[in-house]
Structures are given as structure tokens and as C-alpha cells.
Enzyme design. Sequence first.
Site, PDB file in Angstrom:
ATOM      1  CG  HIS A   1      86.850 133.298  -8.569  1.00 52.39           C
ATOM      2  ND1 HIS A   1      86.644 134.653  -8.630  1.00 52.39           N
ATOM      3  CD2 HIS A   1      87.407 133.052  -7.361  1.00 52.39           C
ATOM      4  CE1 HIS A   1      87.037 135.208  -7.497  1.00 52.39           C
ATOM      5  NE2 HIS A   1      87.518 134.259  -6.718  1.00 52.39           N
TER       6      HIS A   1
ATOM      7  CG  ASP B   1      95.162 135.264  -2.629  1.00 51.24           C
ATOM      8  OD1 ASP B   1      95.493 136.414  -2.338  1.00 51.24           O
ATOM      9  OD2 ASP B   1      94.108 134.994  -3.232  1.00 51.24           O
TER      10      ASP B   1
END
Length: 296
Positions: free
Chosen positions: A51, A165
Amino acid sequence: MTKPLTKDDYTPGGVTLHHDPDRLRRVTRALRAAGRNIALVPTMGALHEGHRKLIREAHVLQNTVVVVSIFVNPTQFGPNEDFERYPRTLEADVEVCREERVGLVFAPGVEDMYPAGGQVTVAPGPLGEQLEGATRPGHFAGVLTVVAKLLNIVQPNYALFGEKDYQQLTLIRRMVRDLNLPVDVVGVPTVREADGLALSSRNRYLSEDERAAATALSAALVAGAHVSGQGADAVLKAARDTLAAVPEVDLDYLELRAPDLGPAPENGDGRLLVAARVGTTRLIDNAPVLLGAGDE
Ligand code: PAF
């Protein structure tokens, strides 16, 4: 008319936490009116180096205020998945955001995001039923719906998502194109541990032995990419053999596709994707491969 911002809405150089979608929308609208770009990093919290990398890439974009959303979205979890036990670490996450010079954190509650239950959803189309979607029915409808909502609330110029992802990223790009959403989607390469394990909030579920076994996923991708010049069959065999050598890894799928997740070409760019269960934890990973380009 755009209301002037106060220090409670946004403090330059500081991080402001918002829970209310309407208020946040007013803040980002005022910032855009003042000439700033908005870059959204959607997350479910439990922030890690992956992140941080997304946030850092957001800062590289011109003149941006970075908004990080933190919301464990119930509609993308199946009935037997880990929604209840998914890590919720808001205080630590806000601290990470402060360190990374995030301007706004948006952490709504479920009732803020779905006040009327949410009957209208985004249908992901056929790709939503393949790969992850085959094992997790309804998952991508949940993801696309919440991402569409976040884009509508924040109205960012840019939205950043990790390649970890990869199917999610592909479907979000597709949604943005098919629904003419006015945002630039930026994909950011996967961040890995030194031994290759892709960073994921779910890695914290792994025991020490499982953590060691989990490196088989990235090792399989490397093994496959290593023989990519010999074509698809060689790639899949090398990757499958690597996974089969680690009995703790219960393979769900190993697939070679095109970069848009259509059928893999014989030559040229492909994407190798893997999903497996290690203990009770489901892990995914993927990597680019250049098919048939040489004769290794
Ligand atoms: O990748 C995630 O963390 C989530 O799927 C997302 C994009 C924040 C939507 O809930």
C-alpha cells in the site's frame, strides 16, 4: 456552490480522517476547484509496504492530494470467507498514511456505504466468473460495485490499484472503459518480500511453516517465466512442477492468459496466474511472461 474548506475538512501537510461520504465528496470537490488533482488509493486497510508503494506512486502524479480509502467491504466476501476475521487496524493505518503524506483518509462504516442495503450492483461480465470468480462467486460484483461507489464519492482524477490482484485490476479497467467513468486507472507492480512472497494483508494468517511453503507460488511464476521462450506448455509444466514439489500447497488454478486475461497468445505478452490454499489461507499471485520469444 463549493463551500470553502475549513481545517476540520483538510489541513495541508496533515492527514484528515473522514467517515461521511457526502462530506468527503464536498472536500475533494473543493480541492479540485482549487486546482488540485485527486489520487485515490482504495484499500481494505491493514496497510503494508504494498500500500505504501501505491501511495508513493500516487504522489508521483502531478499536483495531487492523495486520498486513501479504508473499508472492509462485506459484499465482496463469500459466506465462508474471512470477512469477520479480516484485520482491522485503523489507528495504525492512519499512522502509515501520516508517514506517507496522505491528505485524506476515508474510513466509512458499512452503514455509511450501504445505507439502503445496496440492491443495484455492477455486473462484471464473463471474466468475473473465471479464475478468482470461479472459486469466489459474487466476489467481483462486490468489488466493482464498491469501487464504482468510491469513485463516485471521491471523484478522483487517478485511482491506483496493485497488480497483485491482477484480475481485479483488469476488471476495474474494463468497468471504467465500459461505463465511461472519468478516471485514469494506474496499475502498480507487486511488492514482494526478499524471498519472493507477494505482500498481502492475508499473509499474517500464515504459520511459520505455511509462510515458508507459500513462497512456492512466486517460485512457480519465476520457474514458468524462465522457460517462456519455449512456449505455453513449457511455462505451465515448469510452474506446475514447482508447486507440486511443496505438498502444503493445495493448488486452485494455474493459468496462462493474455494481458487482458483473454486466451494466451502463442508468442508475445502473457500473464501467468496462480491461486492456492496454504493451510486455511487462500493466496494469489501472478507475473508477466514473454511467450515464445527465444529458445532458452
Ligand atoms: O484490493 C482491495 O483491497 C479491495 O478489493 C478494494 C479494491 C479496496 C475494494 O474493496
